[in-house]
Structure formats: structure tokens, C-alpha cells
Scaffold this motif. Sequence first.
Motif: not given
Length: 76
Positions: A39-50, A65-76
Motif C-alpha cells: 500500500l505504501t508503494e502504491q501511494a508513493e509511486h501511483g498516487h493512490w490513497e486508501l 484504493l482511489r485517486r483523483k482523475i486529473m482533467r487537463v483543459r485546453p488553453t487555446l
Amino acid sequence: MEWSVARSLSSRVSPATEYEFRHISLPRTTSRGAARRLLTEQAEHGHWELARLRLHPDGTRKIVLRRKIMRVRPTL
């Protein structure tokens, strides 16, 4: 199995926040230390949380485990 929206956690999280989930099952022969290292390895390297850990009477562990989905918005 992965879900994109955390419906069961909606009371604690804003509705616009999206998560991806990872389900892990560990056999009863896995030691507590080995589970902690995993679990520590998943948290540190994969950005997962319990999100949830269940220890069943037969000794198996079901982990979510869960992690946020980061949506990148286009700037142009």
C-alpha cells in the motif's frame, strides 16, 4: 473493476470530483508488513490513497484504493 465517479462518497466529496478505483485482494498468507509495503508503494509511486480495507474472518484482505482523475483543459 474501475468506476469513474465516486457515488458512494458523494457526501464527503463535491459532485464534480472524479475518482478511479483499484480493487486488490490479498490472501490470508500475506503478512501485515507485506500489505503495508504494498500500500505504501502504491501511494508513493501511483498516487493512490486508501478508500476502504476489509479484513475478513478467514484472514483475506479486500482493499479499495482511489485517486483523483486529473482533467487537463485546453488553453487555446
